[in-house]
Design an enzyme around this catalytic site. Structure first.
Site, PDB file in Angstrom:
ATOM      1  N   ASP A 147       0.853  -1.203   0.000  1.00 19.13           N
ATOM      2  CA  ASP A 147       0.000   0.000   0.000  1.00 19.13           C
ATOM      3  C   ASP A 147       0.887   1.251   0.000  1.00 19.13           C
ATOM      4  O   ASP A 147       0.880   2.030   0.942  1.00 19.13           O
ATOM      5  CB  ASP A 147      -0.942  -0.009   1.232  1.00 19.13           C
ATOM      6  CG  ASP A 147      -0.192  -0.003   2.557  1.00 19.13           C
ATOM      7  OD1 ASP A 147       1.009  -0.396   2.590  1.00 19.13           O
ATOM      8  OD2 ASP A 147      -0.791   0.421   3.575  1.00 19.13           O
ATOM      9  N   ASP A 187       6.857   1.276   1.731  1.00 14.75           N
ATOM     10  CA  ASP A 187       6.490   0.301   0.696  1.00 14.75           C
ATOM     11  C   ASP A 187       7.295   0.574  -0.576  1.00 14.75           C
ATOM     12  O   ASP A 187       7.664  -0.367  -1.301  1.00 14.75           O
ATOM     13  CB  ASP A 187       5.003   0.419   0.348  1.00 14.75           C
ATOM     14  CG  ASP A 187       4.083   0.177   1.513  1.00 14.75           C
ATOM     15  OD1 ASP A 187       3.607  -0.944   1.687  1.00 14.75           O
ATOM     16  OD2 ASP A 187       3.858   1.139   2.286  1.00 14.75           O
ATOM     17  N   ASN A 216      -2.439   2.665   3.672  1.00 14.88           N
ATOM     18  CA  ASN A 216      -1.891   3.996   3.962  1.00 14.88           C
ATOM     19  C   ASN A 216      -2.729   5.103   3.326  1.00 14.88           C
ATOM     20  O   ASN A 216      -2.818   6.209   3.860  1.00 14.88           O
ATOM     21  CB  ASN A 216      -0.466   4.107   3.421  1.00 14.88           C
ATOM     22  CG  ASN A 216       0.539   3.408   4.317  1.00 14.88           C
ATOM     23  OD1 ASN A 216       0.393   3.406   5.534  1.00 14.88           O
ATOM     24  ND2 ASN A 216       1.544   2.799   3.709  1.00 14.88           N
ATOM     25  N   THR A 233       3.128  -5.994   2.739  1.00 14.43           N
ATOM     26  CA  THR A 233       3.587  -4.843   3.523  1.00 14.43           C
ATOM     27  C   THR A 233       2.455  -3.844   3.778  1.00 14.43           C
ATOM     28  O   THR A 233       2.713  -2.684   4.082  1.00 14.43           O
ATOM     29  CB  THR A 233       4.778  -4.141   2.820  1.00 14.43           C
ATOM     30  OG1 THR A 233       4.338  -3.659   1.544  1.00 14.43           O
ATOM     31  CG2 THR A 233       5.938  -5.088   2.636  1.00 14.43           C
ATOM     32  N   PHE A 287      -0.105  -0.673  12.783  1.00 14.70           N
ATOM     33  CA  PHE A 287      -1.060  -0.166  11.785  1.00 14.70           C
ATOM     34  C   PHE A 287      -1.613  -1.254  10.851  1.00 14.70           C
ATOM     35  O   PHE A 287      -2.842  -1.379  10.692  1.00 14.70           O
ATOM     36  CB  PHE A 287      -0.401   0.950  10.961  1.00 14.70           C
ATOM     37  CG  PHE A 287      -1.278   1.506   9.875  1.00 14.70           C
ATOM     38  CD1 PHE A 287      -2.304   2.395  10.167  1.00 14.70           C
ATOM     39  CD2 PHE A 287      -1.087   1.143   8.537  1.00 14.70           C
ATOM     40  CE1 PHE A 287      -3.126   2.910   9.162  1.00 14.70           C
ATOM     41  CE2 PHE A 287      -1.895   1.660   7.534  1.00 14.70           C
ATOM     42  CZ  PHE A 287      -2.921   2.541   7.849  1.00 14.70           C
ATOM     43  N   ASN A 288      -0.755  -2.029  10.192  1.00 13.86           N
ATOM     44  CA  ASN A 288      -1.242  -2.965   9.167  1.00 13.86           C
ATOM     45  C   ASN A 288      -2.206  -3.997   9.751  1.00 13.86           C
ATOM     46  O   ASN A 288      -3.164  -4.402   9.086  1.00 13.86           O
ATOM     47  CB  ASN A 288      -0.071  -3.702   8.491  1.00 13.86           C
ATOM     48  CG  ASN A 288       0.724  -2.792   7.584  1.00 13.86           C
ATOM     49  OD1 ASN A 288       0.212  -1.784   7.113  1.00 13.86           O
ATOM     50  ND2 ASN A 288       1.989  -3.143   7.358  1.00 13.86           N
ATOM     51  N   HIS A 300      10.058   0.518   7.587  1.00 18.62           N
ATOM     52  CA  HIS A 300       9.516  -0.762   8.063  1.00 18.62           C
ATOM     53  C   HIS A 300       9.453  -1.820   6.951  1.00 18.62           C
ATOM     54  O   HIS A 300       9.952  -2.940   7.100  1.00 18.62           O
ATOM     55  CB  HIS A 300       8.090  -0.545   8.577  1.00 18.62           C
ATOM     56  CG  HIS A 300       7.944   0.562   9.568  1.00 18.62           C
ATOM     57  ND1 HIS A 300       8.266   0.416  10.898  1.00 18.62           N
ATOM     58  CD2 HIS A 300       7.492   1.836   9.428  1.00 18.62           C
ATOM     59  CE1 HIS A 300       8.014   1.543  11.533  1.00 18.62           C
ATOM     60  NE2 HIS A 300       7.556   2.423  10.668  1.00 18.62           N
ATOM     61  N   ASP A 301       8.765  -1.443   5.861  1.00 19.33           N
ATOM     62  CA  ASP A 301       8.370  -2.466   4.893  1.00 19.33           C
ATOM     63  C   ASP A 301       9.545  -3.103   4.163  1.00 19.33           C
ATOM     64  O   ASP A 301       9.483  -4.281   3.796  1.00 19.33           O
ATOM     65  CB  ASP A 301       7.412  -1.852   3.869  1.00 19.33           C
ATOM     66  CG  ASP A 301       6.081  -1.491   4.503  1.00 19.33           C
ATOM     67  OD1 ASP A 301       5.754  -2.050   5.564  1.00 19.33           O
ATOM     68  OD2 ASP A 301       5.370  -0.645   3.935  1.00 19.33           O
TER      69      ASP A 301
END
Ligand code: BDR
Ligand code: CA
Length: 326
Positions: A11, A16, A38, A123, A164-165, A238-239
Site C-alpha cells: 500500500d 512500501d 496507507n 507490507t 497499523f497494518n 519498516h516495509d
C-alpha cells in the site's frame, strides 16, 4: 542463482516504495498487488506504478489492484505519515502505465496455482492475502511462505498494542496467521531498528541518480512526518525489512513463535499476541533464546518472529540497491 519468485502485496507508502525497489532488484517479482491502507486504493495503485516507472520497471512488473477496504472494519488511512497522496514528497510525473484488468486476488490465486515455490510478501493490511486464502484454500499448501511487515512482539504504533497494518484489518490478519501458511513476521519491534536519518538521506543524494534522489526525497518527507507526529528524528523504513529478510537472511535474527491476532479486546484489538513462553528456560534472563524448538511450554509455533536487525548492513543493502538502478 535463480532469483526467488515473489508477489509483493503493498500500500505505497514511503516504506512500501523502498520494499518495491529492493524486491525488483533482488527477487523475481511476478506482480505487485495493491490494497487500501496507507491511502485509498486508487492512490496506492498509482503510487506503485510511479515507483516502478522511476526505477524503469513498469514494463516488466505488472500491477494489480485489490481490495479497497478491510474485510469487516472501515478503512483507516495514514495521511499524517504518508501525505494525502500516500507518497507525498518526491515530485514525480503522473504514471503513464495503468494497472492490469485482473483483480489482485484473482492474480494471486491463479499465479500461486500455476507457479511452484512462490513466496508472498505483504507490507500493507492483509486483506488481499486473506481473501485469496478464502477464495482458493489450496494456496496454503502451495505457497512457500508469507513474509509480512505487520504486528509486533512488543508495543504497537497505532494503539499501544496494535501496529497499523494489523489494526486496519485484524480479521484478515487472523485468517492469515491461523491458515497454516508459514508466516515470517517483521513486526514493529524489528522495524523500529530500521531507522534512516539525515546521514542516510545524504548517502542517497550523493548517488546522483534518479533512484537516489527519489529515495532521498521519500526519506526526507518521512523523517519530517515522524518529527511532526512523534517528535522523532528518523524515518523507519519498516516495509523494506520484509524484503531484506528474503534477500539476505543473515540481516535478521528471528525465533519461532505462536502468534494470534486479538479481535475482541477493547484495548487490544489488532494486537499480535505472541506466545514466547516456550522460549523461557528456568531463568528467562539467561536462557531466553536457547533451544526454542525443544522447550516444553507454549503453543506450537505458526510463525517466525524477527527480533534483531543488522542496521548498518541493512542501510548498505538499500544503498547498493539504489546504485544498481540507472
Ligand atoms: C506500517 O504502516 C504503514 O504506514 C507502513 O507503510 C508500514 O507498512 C508500519 O506500521
Ligand atoms: Ca505499508
Amino acid at each position: 542463482m535463480d532469483k526467488r519468485k515473489v508477489i509483493l502485496d503493498c500500500d505505497p507508502g514511503h516504506d512500501d516504495a523502498f520494499a518495491i525497489m529492493l524486491a525488483v532488484q533482488h527477487l523475481d517479482v511476478l506482480g505487485v498487488t495493491t490494497v487500501g491502507g496507507n491511502s485509498p486504493l486508487a492512490n496506492v495503485t498509482r503510487n506503485a506504478l510511479k515507483v516502478l516507472e522511476v526505477i524503469g520497471h513498469a514494463d516488466d512488473v505488472p500491477v494489480y489492484a485489490g481490495h479497497s477496504c478491510p474485510m469487516v472494519a472501515p478503512l483507516v488511512t495514514a495521511p499524517m505519515f504518508h501525505g494525502e497522496s500516500g507518497l507525498d514528497g518526491p515530485v514525480v510525473p503522473e504514471p503513464t502505465h495503468v494497472a492490469q484488468a485482473e483483480h489482485a486476488v484473482d492474480f494471486i490465486c491463479r499465479t500461486v496455482m500455476e507457479q511452484d515455490d512462490l513466496t508472498l510478501i505483504a507490507t500493507g493490511p492483509l486483506t488481499n492475502i486473506a481473501a485469496a486464502i478464502n477464495r482458493e484454500p489450496r494456496i496454503v499448501e502451495r505457497v512457500r511462505e508469507v513474509c509480512i511487515m505487520g504486528g509486533s512482539v512488543t508495543y504497537g504504533n497505532w494503539t499501544p498494542t496494535a501496529e497499523f497494518n494489523i489494526y486496519v484489518d485484524p480479521e484478515a490478519a487472523a485468517r492469515v496467521f491461523e491458515s497454516g501458511l508459514h508466516v515470517k513476521m517483521c513486526g514493529l519491534n524489528l522495524t523500529r531498528q530500521a531507522a534512516f536519518d539525515e546521514g542516510t538521506v545524504e548517502r542517497f543524494r550523493s548517488l546522483g541518480t534518479r533512484a537516489g534522489d527519489f529515495a532521498a526525497d521519500l526519506t526526507e518527507f518521512f523523517i519530517g512526518a515522524g518529527r511532526s507526529v512523534n517528535d522523532t528524528h528518523v524515518g523507519c523504513m519498516h516495509d523494506a525489512c520484509a524484503v531484506a529478510w528474503l534477500v539476505d537472511p543473515t540481516l535478521i535474527r528471528a525465533v519461532p513463535m505462536h502468534i494470534d491476532v486479538e479481535l475482541a479486546g477493547t484495548l487490544t484489538r489488532g494486537m499480535t499476541v505472541c506466545d514466547y513462553r516456550h522460549l523461557c528456560g528456568p531463568d528467562p534472563a539467561v536462557d531466553l533464546y536457547r533451544d526454542p524448538l525443544h522447550a516444553p511450554r507454549g503453543k506450537r509455533p505458526n510463525a517466525e518472529a524477527a527480533l534483531e536487525l543488522d542496521h548498518d548492513r541493512y542501510v548498505d543493502l538499500v544503498c547498493s540497491t539504489l546504485e544498481a538502478y540507472d
